[in-house]
Design a protein around this motif. Structure first.
Motif, PDB file in Angstrom:
ATOM      1  N   ILE A  23       0.833  -1.201   0.000  1.00  0.00           N
ATOM      2  CA  ILE A  23       0.000   0.000   0.000  1.00  0.00           C
ATOM      3  C   ILE A  23       0.867   1.250   0.000  1.00  0.00           C
ATOM      4  CG2 ILE A  23      -1.636   1.326   1.399  1.00  0.00           C
ATOM      5  CD1 ILE A  23      -2.841  -1.403   2.248  1.00  0.00           C
ATOM      6  N   ALA A  24       1.929   1.247   0.799  1.00  0.00           N
ATOM      7  CA  ALA A  24       2.824   2.404   0.851  1.00  0.00           C
ATOM      8  C   ALA A  24       3.503   2.641  -0.494  1.00  0.00           C
ATOM      9  CB  ALA A  24       3.865   2.213   1.945  1.00  0.00           C
ATOM     10  N   LEU A  25       3.939   1.577  -1.159  1.00  0.00           N
ATOM     11  CA  LEU A  25       4.549   1.733  -2.478  1.00  0.00           C
ATOM     12  C   LEU A  25       3.549   2.258  -3.502  1.00  0.00           C
ATOM     13  CD1 LEU A  25       6.801  -1.442  -2.724  1.00  0.00           C
ATOM     14  CD2 LEU A  25       7.550   0.930  -2.731  1.00  0.00           C
ATOM     15  N   THR A  26       2.315   1.781  -3.426  1.00  0.00           N
ATOM     16  CA  THR A  26       1.288   2.253  -4.355  1.00  0.00           C
ATOM     17  C   THR A  26       1.005   3.732  -4.147  1.00  0.00           C
ATOM     18  OG1 THR A  26       0.291   0.059  -4.406  1.00  0.00           O
ATOM     19  CG2 THR A  26      -1.075   1.891  -5.142  1.00  0.00           C
ATOM     20  N   LEU A  27       0.841   4.146  -2.888  1.00  0.00           N
ATOM     21  CA  LEU A  27       0.581   5.560  -2.605  1.00  0.00           C
ATOM     22  C   LEU A  27       1.779   6.421  -3.012  1.00  0.00           C
ATOM     23  CD1 LEU A  27      -1.240   5.382   0.837  1.00  0.00           C
ATOM     24  CD2 LEU A  27      -2.220   5.887  -1.401  1.00  0.00           C
ATOM     25  N   GLY A  28       2.975   5.923  -2.760  1.00  0.00           N
ATOM     26  CA  GLY A  28       4.161   6.659  -3.171  1.00  0.00           C
ATOM     27  C   GLY A  28       4.239   6.823  -4.672  1.00  0.00           C
ATOM     28  N   ASN A  29       3.891   5.787  -5.409  1.00  0.00           N
ATOM     29  CA  ASN A  29       3.899   5.874  -6.871  1.00  0.00           C
ATOM     30  C   ASN A  29       2.841   6.849  -7.374  1.00  0.00           C
ATOM     31  OD1 ASN A  29       6.015   4.134  -7.177  1.00  0.00           O
ATOM     32  ND2 ASN A  29       4.760   2.344  -7.596  1.00  0.00           N
ATOM     33  N   ILE A  30       1.675   6.855  -6.742  1.00  0.00           N
ATOM     34  CA  ILE A  30       0.617   7.787  -7.154  1.00  0.00           C
ATOM     35  C   ILE A  30       1.061   9.228  -6.909  1.00  0.00           C
ATOM     36  CG2 ILE A  30      -1.704   8.592  -6.570  1.00  0.00           C
ATOM     37  CD1 ILE A  30      -2.440   5.621  -6.136  1.00  0.00           C
ATOM     38  N   ILE A  31       1.666   9.472  -5.748  1.00  0.00           N
ATOM     39  CA  ILE A  31       2.144  10.816  -5.441  1.00  0.00           C
ATOM     40  C   ILE A  31       3.257  11.220  -6.404  1.00  0.00           C
ATOM     41  CG2 ILE A  31       3.377  12.181  -3.707  1.00  0.00           C
ATOM     42  CD1 ILE A  31       1.749  10.608  -1.590  1.00  0.00           C
ATOM     43  N   LEU A  32       4.182  10.301  -6.663  1.00  0.00           N
ATOM     44  CA  LEU A  32       5.277  10.584  -7.585  1.00  0.00           C
ATOM     45  C   LEU A  32       4.747  10.865  -8.988  1.00  0.00           C
ATOM     46  CD1 LEU A  32       8.396  10.654  -7.810  1.00  0.00           C
ATOM     47  CD2 LEU A  32       8.281   8.271  -8.497  1.00  0.00           C
ATOM     48  N   TYR A  33       3.684  10.189  -9.384  1.00  0.00           N
ATOM     49  CA  TYR A  33       3.085  10.401 -10.696  1.00  0.00           C
ATOM     50  C   TYR A  33       2.331  11.730 -10.752  1.00  0.00           C
ATOM     51  CZ  TYR A  33      -0.095   9.770 -14.644  1.00  0.00           C
ATOM     52  OH  TYR A  33      -0.802   9.948 -15.789  1.00  0.00           O
ATOM     53  N   ALA A  34       1.629  12.088  -9.665  1.00  0.00           N
ATOM     54  CA  ALA A  34       0.750  13.252  -9.678  1.00  0.00           C
ATOM     55  C   ALA A  34       1.470  14.580  -9.478  1.00  0.00           C
ATOM     56  CB  ALA A  34      -0.328  13.091  -8.607  1.00  0.00           C
ATOM     57  N   MET A  35       2.607  14.572  -8.803  1.00  0.00           N
ATOM     58  CA  MET A  35       3.255  15.837  -8.475  1.00  0.00           C
ATOM     59  C   MET A  35       3.685  16.644  -9.708  1.00  0.00           C
ATOM     60  SD  MET A  35       2.771  16.363  -5.430  1.00  0.00           S
ATOM     61  CE  MET A  35       3.697  17.862  -5.283  1.00  0.00           C
ATOM     62  N   PRO A  36       4.325  16.066 -10.714  1.00  0.00           N
ATOM     63  CA  PRO A  36       4.665  16.896 -11.885  1.00  0.00           C
ATOM     64  C   PRO A  36       3.432  17.459 -12.590  1.00  0.00           C
ATOM     65  CG  PRO A  36       5.889  14.840 -11.950  1.00  0.00           C
ATOM     66  CD  PRO A  36       4.897  14.722 -10.843  1.00  0.00           C
ATOM     67  N   ILE A  65       6.232  13.095 -17.602  1.00  0.00           N
ATOM     68  CA  ILE A  65       7.294  13.168 -16.596  1.00  0.00           C
ATOM     69  C   ILE A  65       6.981  12.241 -15.426  1.00  0.00           C
ATOM     70  CG2 ILE A  65       8.409  14.682 -14.904  1.00  0.00           C
ATOM     71  CD1 ILE A  65       7.984  16.968 -16.974  1.00  0.00           C
ATOM     72  N   GLY A  66       5.739  12.258 -14.962  1.00  0.00           N
ATOM     73  CA  GLY A  66       5.344  11.410 -13.836  1.00  0.00           C
ATOM     74  C   GLY A  66       5.502   9.928 -14.133  1.00  0.00           C
ATOM     75  N   ILE A  67       5.074   9.500 -15.305  1.00  0.00           N
ATOM     76  CA  ILE A  67       5.170   8.071 -15.620  1.00  0.00           C
ATOM     77  C   ILE A  67       6.626   7.653 -15.788  1.00  0.00           C
ATOM     78  CG2 ILE A  67       4.935   8.139 -18.129  1.00  0.00           C
ATOM     79  CD1 ILE A  67       3.263   5.638 -15.790  1.00  0.00           C
ATOM     80  N   LEU A  68       7.471   8.535 -16.317  1.00  0.00           N
ATOM     81  CA  LEU A  68       8.893   8.209 -16.425  1.00  0.00           C
ATOM     82  C   LEU A  68       9.545   8.091 -15.044  1.00  0.00           C
ATOM     83  CD1 LEU A  68       9.960  10.374 -19.495  1.00  0.00           C
ATOM     84  CD2 LEU A  68       9.660   7.899 -19.390  1.00  0.00           C
ATOM     85  N   LEU A  69       9.137   8.949 -14.116  1.00  0.00           N
ATOM     86  CA  LEU A  69       9.655   8.852 -12.746  1.00  0.00           C
ATOM     87  C   LEU A  69       9.232   7.546 -12.086  1.00  0.00           C
ATOM     88  CD1 LEU A  69       9.109  12.482 -11.455  1.00  0.00           C
ATOM     89  CD2 LEU A  69      11.295  11.362 -11.875  1.00  0.00           C
ATOM     90  N   VAL A  70       7.983   7.156 -12.271  1.00  0.00           N
ATOM     91  CA  VAL A  70       7.488   5.913 -11.676  1.00  0.00           C
ATOM     92  C   VAL A  70       8.202   4.710 -12.287  1.00  0.00           C
ATOM     93  CG1 VAL A  70       5.463   4.418 -11.448  1.00  0.00           C
ATOM     94  CG2 VAL A  70       5.262   6.853 -10.991  1.00  0.00           C
TER      95      VAL A  70
END
Length: 86
Positions: A23-36, A65-70
């Motif tokens: 769950i933590a990895l999923t939320l982190g990926n969503i945040i990493l995707y959404a921030m840019p 950018i977000g998908i490349l970061l993820v």
């Protein structure tokens, strides 16, 4: 010849710990995707409030950018997990 095998024992995480890490990895990926997306869309919306085409381009660029970061983060995580397995 007897040897002490205590140093070879690895603790395995419980099922709850695995679920929480997932769950933590999923939320982190969503945040990493959404921030840019948020950063670019808010900046463009502030400086060019009536240019909707530029806003659309900023959101699209933020998604790229977000998908490349993820993808980069997941590649690193998988590579690290594979190296720890050996």
């Amino acid at each position: 010849m007897k040897t002490n095998q205590n140093h070879n024992i690895q603790a395995t995480p419980s099922a709850w710990a695995v679920q929480i890490m997932g769950i933590a990895l999923t939320l982190g990926n969503i945040i990493l995707y959404a921030m840019p997306i948020l950063i670019l869309s808010i900046a463009v919306g502030h400086w060019f409030p009536t240019n909707y085409l530029l806003e659309f381009i900023a959101i699209f660029a933020g998604q790229i950018i977000g998908i490349l970061l993820v993808i980069r983060l997941e590649r690193y995580r998988i590579r690290t997990a594979a190296q720890q397995a050996y």
